[in-house]
Write an enzyme that holds these catalytic residues in place. Structure first.
Site, PDB file in Angstrom:
ATOM      1  N   TRP A 156       4.075  22.906  18.712  1.00 59.46           N
ATOM      2  CA  TRP A 156       4.928  21.713  18.684  1.00 59.46           C
ATOM      3  C   TRP A 156       6.003  21.864  17.609  1.00 59.46           C
ATOM      4  CZ3 TRP A 156       3.657  19.736  23.002  1.00 59.46           C
ATOM      5  CH2 TRP A 156       2.315  19.666  23.382  1.00 59.46           C
TER       6      TRP A 156
ATOM      7  N   GLN B  50      12.757  -3.443  31.894  1.00 59.23           N
ATOM      8  CA  GLN B  50      12.344  -4.544  32.781  1.00 59.23           C
ATOM      9  C   GLN B  50      13.541  -5.425  33.159  1.00 59.23           C
ATOM     10  OE1 GLN B  50       9.307  -4.486  33.821  1.00 59.23           O
ATOM     11  NE2 GLN B  50       9.255  -6.371  35.005  1.00 59.23           N
TER      12      GLN B  50
ATOM     13  N   ARG C  40       9.368  10.317   7.309  1.00 61.04           N
ATOM     14  CA  ARG C  40       8.745   9.289   8.147  1.00 61.04           C
ATOM     15  C   ARG C  40       9.600   8.027   8.190  1.00 61.04           C
ATOM     16  NH1 ARG C  40       2.528  10.382   6.366  1.00 61.04           N
ATOM     17  NH2 ARG C  40       2.146  11.995   7.922  1.00 61.04           N
TER      18      ARG C  40
ATOM     19  N   SER D 243      -2.778  16.225  13.247  1.00 59.73           N
ATOM     20  CA  SER D 243      -2.980  15.077  12.365  1.00 59.73           C
ATOM     21  C   SER D 243      -3.767  15.467  11.123  1.00 59.73           C
ATOM     22  CB  SER D 243      -3.743  13.963  13.106  1.00 59.73           C
ATOM     23  OG  SER D 243      -2.925  13.411  14.121  1.00 59.73           O
TER      24      SER D 243
ATOM     25  N   GLN E  62      15.046 -19.044  30.691  1.00 56.77           N
ATOM     26  CA  GLN E  62      14.315 -19.104  29.423  1.00 56.77           C
ATOM     27  C   GLN E  62      13.384 -17.905  29.219  1.00 56.77           C
ATOM     28  OE1 GLN E  62      12.448 -22.917  28.823  1.00 56.77           O
ATOM     29  NE2 GLN E  62      14.304 -23.714  27.902  1.00 56.77           N
TER      30      GLN E  62
ATOM     31  N   SER F 111       0.834   7.163  15.227  1.00 55.67           N
ATOM     32  CA  SER F 111       0.654   5.777  14.762  1.00 55.67           C
ATOM     33  C   SER F 111      -0.724   5.589  14.122  1.00 55.67           C
ATOM     34  CB  SER F 111       0.812   4.807  15.940  1.00 55.67           C
ATOM     35  OG  SER F 111       2.145   4.836  16.393  1.00 55.67           O
ATOM     36  N   GLU F 112      -1.726   6.252  14.695  1.00 57.50           N
ATOM     37  CA  GLU F 112      -3.090   6.106  14.170  1.00 57.50           C
ATOM     38  C   GLU F 112      -3.192   6.665  12.747  1.00 57.50           C
ATOM     39  OE1 GLU F 112      -2.164   7.267  17.096  1.00 57.50           O
ATOM     40  OE2 GLU F 112      -3.043   5.855  18.516  1.00 57.50           O
TER      41      GLU F 112
ATOM     42  N   ALA G 142       7.304  24.078  10.150  1.00 57.93           N
ATOM     43  CA  ALA G 142       6.180  24.550  10.970  1.00 57.93           C
ATOM     44  C   ALA G 142       4.854  24.202  10.301  1.00 57.93           C
ATOM     45  CB  ALA G 142       6.310  26.042  11.206  1.00 57.93           C
TER      46      ALA G 142
ATOM     47  N   GLU H  65       5.378  13.675  13.365  1.00 58.25           N
ATOM     48  CA  GLU H  65       5.402  13.338  11.932  1.00 58.25           C
ATOM     49  C   GLU H  65       4.348  12.296  11.562  1.00 58.25           C
ATOM     50  OE1 GLU H  65       9.274  13.103   9.998  1.00 58.25           O
ATOM     51  OE2 GLU H  65      10.048  14.365  11.608  1.00 58.25           O
TER      52      GLU H  65
HETATM   53  N1  COS Z   1       2.463  12.773  -1.454  1.00 53.22           N
HETATM   54  C1  COS Z   1       1.943  13.558  -2.446  1.00 53.22           C
HETATM   55  N2  COS Z   1       0.629  13.898  -2.487  1.00 53.22           N
HETATM   56  C2  COS Z   1      -0.156  13.468  -1.488  1.00 53.22           C
HETATM   57  C3  COS Z   1       0.324  12.662  -0.427  1.00 53.22           C
HETATM   58  C4  COS Z   1       1.678  12.310  -0.454  1.00 53.22           C
HETATM   59  N3  COS Z   1       2.203  11.548   0.502  1.00 53.22           N
HETATM   60  N4  COS Z   1      -0.695  12.367   0.406  1.00 53.22           N
HETATM   61  C5  COS Z   1      -1.772  12.951  -0.098  1.00 53.22           C
HETATM   62  N5  COS Z   1      -1.446  13.607  -1.241  1.00 53.22           N
HETATM   63  C6  COS Z   1      -2.370  14.340  -2.115  1.00 53.22           C
HETATM   64  C7  COS Z   1      -3.540  13.442  -2.473  1.00 53.22           C
HETATM   65  O1  COS Z   1      -3.238  12.664  -3.636  1.00 53.22           O
HETATM   66  C8  COS Z   1      -4.616  14.450  -2.758  1.00 53.22           C
HETATM   67  O2  COS Z   1      -4.404  15.033  -4.027  1.00 53.22           O
HETATM   68  P1  COS Z   1      -5.608  15.174  -5.100  1.00 53.22           P
HETATM   69  O3  COS Z   1      -6.632  16.022  -4.369  1.00 53.22           O
HETATM   70  O4  COS Z   1      -4.974  15.843  -6.251  1.00 53.22           O
HETATM   71  O5  COS Z   1      -6.082  13.787  -5.336  1.00 53.22           O
HETATM   72  C9  COS Z   1      -4.344  15.544  -1.736  1.00 53.22           C
HETATM   73  O6  COS Z   1      -2.961  15.436  -1.413  1.00 53.22           O
HETATM   74  C10 COS Z   1      -5.183  15.391  -0.484  1.00 53.22           C
HETATM   75  O7  COS Z   1      -4.928  14.109   0.067  1.00 53.22           O
HETATM   76  P2  COS Z   1      -5.938  13.358   1.059  1.00 53.22           P
HETATM   77  O8  COS Z   1      -7.318  13.395   0.471  1.00 53.22           O
HETATM   78  O9  COS Z   1      -5.367  12.031   1.404  1.00 53.22           O
HETATM   79  O10 COS Z   1      -5.923  14.356   2.330  1.00 53.22           O
HETATM   80  P3  COS Z   1      -6.445  14.111   3.787  1.00 53.22           P
HETATM   81  O11 COS Z   1      -6.764  15.422   4.385  1.00 53.22           O
HETATM   82  O12 COS Z   1      -7.525  13.098   3.817  1.00 53.22           O
HETATM   83  O13 COS Z   1      -5.105  13.523   4.482  1.00 53.22           O
HETATM   84  C11 COS Z   1      -3.902  12.472   6.288  1.00 53.22           C
HETATM   85  C12 COS Z   1      -5.235  12.921   5.666  1.00 53.22           C
HETATM   86  C13 COS Z   1      -4.246  11.953   7.660  1.00 53.22           C
HETATM   87  C14 COS Z   1      -3.279  11.382   5.436  1.00 53.22           C
HETATM   88  C15 COS Z   1      -2.880  13.664   6.349  1.00 53.22           C
HETATM   89  O14 COS Z   1      -3.508  14.810   6.888  1.00 53.22           O
HETATM   90  C16 COS Z   1      -1.678  13.337   7.226  1.00 53.22           C
HETATM   91  O15 COS Z   1      -0.713  12.686   6.791  1.00 53.22           O
HETATM   92  N6  COS Z   1      -1.687  13.815   8.508  1.00 53.22           N
HETATM   93  C17 COS Z   1      -0.593  13.678   9.446  1.00 53.22           C
HETATM   94  C18 COS Z   1       0.283  14.860   9.325  1.00 53.22           C
HETATM   95  C19 COS Z   1       1.464  14.807  10.188  1.00 53.22           C
HETATM   96  O16 COS Z   1       2.367  14.023   9.962  1.00 53.22           O
HETATM   97  N7  COS Z   1       1.463  15.690  11.208  1.00 53.22           N
HETATM   98  C20 COS Z   1       2.552  15.830  12.075  1.00 53.22           C
HETATM   99  C21 COS Z   1       3.110  17.204  11.892  1.00 53.22           C
HETATM  100  S1  COS Z   1       4.719  17.260  11.288  1.00 53.22           S
HETATM  101  S2  COS Z   1       5.782  16.901  12.875  1.00 53.22           S
END
Ligand code: COS
Length: 382
Positions: free
Chosen positions: A158, A337, A243, A134, A279, A367-368, A126, A364
């Site tokens: 969700w 198709q 992922r 996102s 083709q 794409s963006e 959750a 999870e």
């Molecule tokens: N593994 C371990 N640590 C991670 C990591 C990963 N994959 N990704 C980021 N971190 C760490 C970073 O290193 C950073 O640590 P420090 O502050 O110690 O340097 C911290 O976590 C914050 O990372 P970041 O600055 O990249 O955070 P953002 O808020 O900018 O992240 C994205 C943005 C978009 C990358 C993130 O929010 C994301 O993946 N969103 C999508 C989530 C998702 O999949 N939602 C669907 C719900 S589940 S069905």
């Protein structure tokens, strides 16, 4: 039988080939499930997968934190998805829900893993909220310390398995720092006082999905998975693993669409011969086959890299998910198709695949988001 030549790629060991054969045999004998009542179907699928030992890779060792074998998870998802999207869903959500416990849980929390891996308990993950699907760092749900407890307040939406899960891994703001630094993860049993299902959500490929809410729900501090403030990293580390498996499920859907299309174009006569002689049809088949193989390479590259000790596979997993899900959508669209009117007939396998693939480009990490992740990792040279 689908193309299995990829199993001889160097990414796999003999145990993976044996597992693929076991899942194939089980799937051929047991799937598709009856989707009439998706809650009942998912409960039954989890129980049957568990009894057959197929959930074991979602929690390899209930007693100590242990890495998940991502290749096993991907092979199971790919195979189940080829036979039945709901079976893939049941397997995947059990893995995602149990993932944070398996990777970071303490001894007490791990006792749940015996039940999730045997199919006796259903797990849910959750994380998403209305305004932070996102943007995870923006989570609003709170967990406030009160003596030896935390009080949970807020909503998640969700949530797959919402409504049928026995346990939820819930991410909430504990406030150790701003944004991503102030989140923690909690293991919450479904019978917790103050927890409720706020709404069941219906989607184009039906599966259990809900909005859930917490109103002054009290959990002991021992319900926290990992340390205070580690929630964001726990979520991301879990998603890095799952992922790639979403990519594997998309690959399974795409392979099925290609298989169905090959049969169709070989047997359907048009303009005095089989469709396969045209083709333009051959061009479509070539593009579909190329997309399937390229997706498989990215998926199993990510899985192999993680299994071989990489601390993070953020870039590889994002590439696998982005490419495999986007291309599977296109492969399935071509399948529809080339099936003509049959392709859009309700209940036809390619019509079902057309509905089932769509959510994978959103959940999870849309794409963006994957593009953001790939660009950041590439630009930082990580
Ligand atoms: N593994 C371990 N640590 C991670 C990591 C990963 N994959 N990704 C980021 N971190 C760490 C970073 O290193 C950073 O640590 P420090 O502050 O110690 O340097 C911290 O976590 C914050 O990372 P970041 O600055 O990249 O955070 P953002 O808020 O900018 O992240 C994205 C943005 C978009 C990358 C993130 O929010 C994301 O993946 N969103 C999508 C989530 C998702 O999949 N939602 C669907 C719900 S589940 S069905």
């Amino acid at each position: 039988m689908s193309d299995q030549t990829f199993l001889s790629w160097p990414f796999f060991e003999d145990r993976h080939r044996a597992l693929a054969e076991t899942v194939e045999r089980w799937s051929a004998a047991n799937l598709p499930a009856n989707h009439g009542d998706v809650d009942a179907a998912c409960r039954d699928l989890v129980a049957r997968l568990g009894r057959h030992g197929l959930l074991a890779p979602t929690a390899p060792d209930p007693s100590v934190p242990s890495p998940l074998d991502v290749r096993s998870l991907c092979l199971i998802r790919e195979t189940l998805a080829r036979y039945d999207g709901l079976a893939d869903f049941a397997f995947a959500m059990q893995g995602l829900g149990a993932g944070p416990i398996s990777l970071f849980g303490n001894a007490e929390q791990r006792s749940w893993l015996k039940l999730t891996r045997s199919g006796e308990a259903i797990a849910a993950f959750a994380l998403s909220e209305r305004k932070s699907g996102s943007d995870v760092a923006n989570i609003a749900m709170t967990a406030t310390r009160d003596g030896d407890d935390y009080i949970l307040d807020g909503e998640k939406t969700w949530i797959s398995n919402g409504g049928i899960a026995d346990i939820y891994v819930v991410f909430a703001r504990t406030g150790e720092g701003p944004g991503a630094k102030g989140l923690s993860a909690f293991l919450v049993p479904a019978d917790l006082s103050g927890f409720a299902i706020a709404e069941r959500i219906e989607v184009i490929a039906p599966h259990p999905l809900a909005r859930i809410k917490f109103e002054r729900a009290r959990v002991p501090a021992s319900a926290m998975i990992g340390a205070p403030g580690e929630g964001f990293k726990i979520a991301m580390a879990t998603l890095d693993i799952f992922r790639a498996t979403v990519g594997a499920a998309a690959l399974g859907f795409a392979r099925r669409a290609l298989d169905e299309t090959i049969t169709r174009v070989r047997t359907r006569e048009m303009f005095g011969g089989p469709l396969a002689d045209l083709q333009m049809v051959q061009a479509a088949i070539a593009e579909m086959a190329l997309d399937v193989d390229a997706a498989a390479l990215l998926v199993y590259r990510a899985a192999w890299t993680k299994d071989n000790g990489a601390a993070r596979v953020t870039r590889e997993a994002a590439m696998a998910k982005l490419y495999a899900t986007d291309r599977a959508q296109d492969v399935i669209d071509k399948a529809v198709q080339l099936h003509g009117g049959d392709g859009v007939r309700r209940g036809h396998i390619v019509e079902r695949l057309y509905r089932e693939i769509r959510a994978l480009r959103i959940y999870e990490g849309a794409s963006e988001v994957q593009k953001v992740v790939i660009a950041r990792q590439t630009l930082s040279g990580a």
